[in-house]
Design a protein around this motif. Structure first.
Motif, mmCIF file in Angstrom:
data_model
loop_
_atom_site.group_PDB
_atom_site.id
_atom_site.type_symbol
_atom_site.label_atom_id
_atom_site.label_comp_id
_atom_site.label_asym_id
_atom_site.label_seq_id
_atom_site.Cartn_x
_atom_site.Cartn_y
_atom_site.Cartn_z
ATOM 1 N N ILE A 122 0.839 -1.208 0.000
ATOM 2 C CA ILE A 122 0.000 0.000 0.000
ATOM 3 C C ILE A 122 0.876 1.261 0.000
ATOM 4 O O ILE A 122 0.697 2.173 -0.809
ATOM 5 C CB ILE A 122 -0.947 -0.017 1.230
ATOM 6 C CG1 ILE A 122 -2.029 -1.090 1.034
ATOM 7 C CG2 ILE A 122 -1.554 1.357 1.489
ATOM 8 C CD1 ILE A 122 -2.833 -1.404 2.288
ATOM 9 N N LEU A 130 -8.117 7.507 1.225
ATOM 10 C CA LEU A 130 -8.017 6.087 0.862
ATOM 11 C C LEU A 130 -6.896 5.414 1.645
ATOM 12 O O LEU A 130 -7.028 4.289 2.130
ATOM 13 C CB LEU A 130 -7.685 5.942 -0.629
ATOM 14 C CG LEU A 130 -8.805 5.853 -1.640
ATOM 15 C CD1 LEU A 130 -8.212 5.613 -3.030
ATOM 16 C CD2 LEU A 130 -9.760 4.709 -1.295
ATOM 17 N N LEU A 131 -5.766 6.111 1.738
ATOM 18 C CA LEU A 131 -4.600 5.546 2.416
ATOM 19 C C LEU A 131 -4.871 5.302 3.904
ATOM 20 O O LEU A 131 -4.605 4.204 4.416
ATOM 21 C CB LEU A 131 -3.391 6.486 2.243
ATOM 22 C CG LEU A 131 -2.106 6.046 2.942
ATOM 23 C CD1 LEU A 131 -1.547 4.769 2.315
ATOM 24 C CD2 LEU A 131 -1.043 7.153 2.887
ATOM 25 N N ALA A 155 -7.248 2.373 4.354
ATOM 26 C CA ALA A 155 -6.645 1.050 4.164
ATOM 27 C C ALA A 155 -5.764 0.666 5.354
ATOM 28 O O ALA A 155 -5.848 -0.459 5.865
ATOM 29 C CB ALA A 155 -5.840 1.028 2.871
ATOM 30 N N TYR A 198 -7.260 -1.286 -2.051
ATOM 31 C CA TYR A 198 -6.608 0.024 -2.004
ATOM 32 C C TYR A 198 -5.941 0.347 -3.345
ATOM 33 O O TYR A 198 -6.124 1.433 -3.903
ATOM 34 C CB TYR A 198 -5.563 0.085 -0.877
ATOM 35 C CG TYR A 198 -4.679 1.291 -1.054
ATOM 36 C CD1 TYR A 198 -5.128 2.555 -0.654
ATOM 37 C CD2 TYR A 198 -3.456 1.201 -1.705
ATOM 38 C CE1 TYR A 198 -4.373 3.686 -0.897
ATOM 39 C CE2 TYR A 198 -2.690 2.330 -1.955
ATOM 40 C CZ TYR A 198 -3.151 3.567 -1.546
ATOM 41 O OH TYR A 198 -2.403 4.684 -1.810
ATOM 42 N N ARG A 206 -8.449 1.096 -6.137
ATOM 43 C CA ARG A 206 -9.173 2.353 -5.921
ATOM 44 C C ARG A 206 -8.255 3.558 -6.066
ATOM 45 O O ARG A 206 -8.647 4.599 -6.614
ATOM 46 C CB ARG A 206 -9.843 2.342 -4.551
ATOM 47 C CG ARG A 206 -10.895 1.237 -4.461
ATOM 48 C CD ARG A 206 -11.407 1.066 -3.072
ATOM 49 N NE ARG A 206 -12.455 2.013 -2.776
ATOM 50 C CZ ARG A 206 -13.105 2.048 -1.629
ATOM 51 N NH1 ARG A 206 -12.805 1.216 -0.667
ATOM 52 N NH2 ARG A 206 -14.047 2.926 -1.437
ATOM 53 N N ALA A 207 -7.029 3.422 -5.579
ATOM 54 C CA ALA A 207 -6.079 4.542 -5.697
ATOM 55 C C ALA A 207 -5.742 4.779 -7.166
ATOM 56 O O ALA A 207 -5.660 5.921 -7.622
ATOM 57 C CB ALA A 207 -4.813 4.253 -4.881
#
Ligand SMILES: [Zn+2]
Length: 254
Positions: free
Chosen positions: A96, A129-130, A133, A151, A154-155
């Motif tokens: 991630i 988002l980060l 996650a 993640y 989506r990122a």
């Protein structure tokens, strides 16, 4: 030196000299920042573990000529503590953080942006988002693999690389048995490109669920199909145009 205040997640660190470290941070409203943390490797550093990877910290940063300097740090959420005691969670968090790092432009590009937008305080979507996650990993909400893959998809989608799923990129038919990374998504047997992945309807459903964050489906599903990991890995590396080593490791280990 002018200072700015923001919160951020530590993506990676790199030793500098005897006792310092360069810390790469994705901040809530200043984009990606690289800053020096002085004395952070000394046993009695005033920073403690606040600038370790996967920590979410409140930061006061001084703008330097080449690199910024972290002047204060306070922990907001110590995601790293729960993540680093579980190997799969650690692997997922590494994938991630590395994806977030590669997805964001190098900090020199946002020095000008910072000057223009000094008071922007709204956390951007990528930052949300980060932390979503890493928070899910730290709380063991879902399996580490599904959190990481969701993640990444989506990122990437938020950065402009949204795969088309469920209908052929070329003709729109729903009868798709291939996924082409170069083509931008699912394809029918007629239009598939060389190097496409062969996919089942289940695999496409899994990709869709990862992209939408459909946890009800993902938590009750069997293990993800092998091609799903291969597609996500190839999708991100192709569009980011750089290898994401932790993502490859994740795919081979879990
Ligand atoms: Zn077609």
């Amino acid at each position: 030196m002018p200072v700015y205040h923001d919160e951020g997640v530590i993506l990676r660190t790199q030793d500098l000299g005897e006792a310092d470290r360069i810390v790469t941070i994705l901040t809530a409203s200043h984009g990606k920042v690289r800053a020096v943390a002085r004395g952070v490797r000394r046993e009695k550093s005033r920073f403690g573990a606040r600038l370790e990877p996967f920590m979410r910290s409140d930061l006061l940063i001084a703008t330097g000529r080449s690199l910024d300097v972290v002047s204060q740090a306070a922990v907001i959420m110590p995601y790293a503590r729960a993540i680093c005691v579980d190997y799969n969670s650690y692997l997922a968090a590494s994938a991630i953080a590395q994806t977030a790092d590669k997805l964001h432009a190098d900090p020199q590009h946002n020095t000008a942006w910072r000057a223009v937008n000094p008071t922007s305080s709204r956390p951007d979507g990528q930052y949300r988002l980060l932390i979503g996650a890493l928070g899910a990993l730290a709380s063991r909400l879902h399996t580490p693999l599904t959190i990481a893959y969701s993640y990444v998809l989506r990122a990437m989608a938020q950065a402009g690389w949204l795969p088309r799923l469920g209908s052929c990129v070329v003709c729109g038919t729903a009868d798709c048995t291939y996924f082409s990374v170069q083509g931008g998504g699912t394809m029918c047997a007629v239009h598939q490109l060389p190097g496409s992945h062969s996919v089942s309807a289940d695999s496409v459903k899994q990709l869709q669920a990862l992209l939408e964050g459909d946890w009800g489906f993902l938590d009750s599903a069997q293990a993800l199909d092998n091609c799903v990991g291969a597609i996500i890995e190839e999708w991100s590396e192709y569009y980011v145009e750089r290898p994401i080593r932790s993502l490859r490791l994740l795919h081979s280990m879990i």
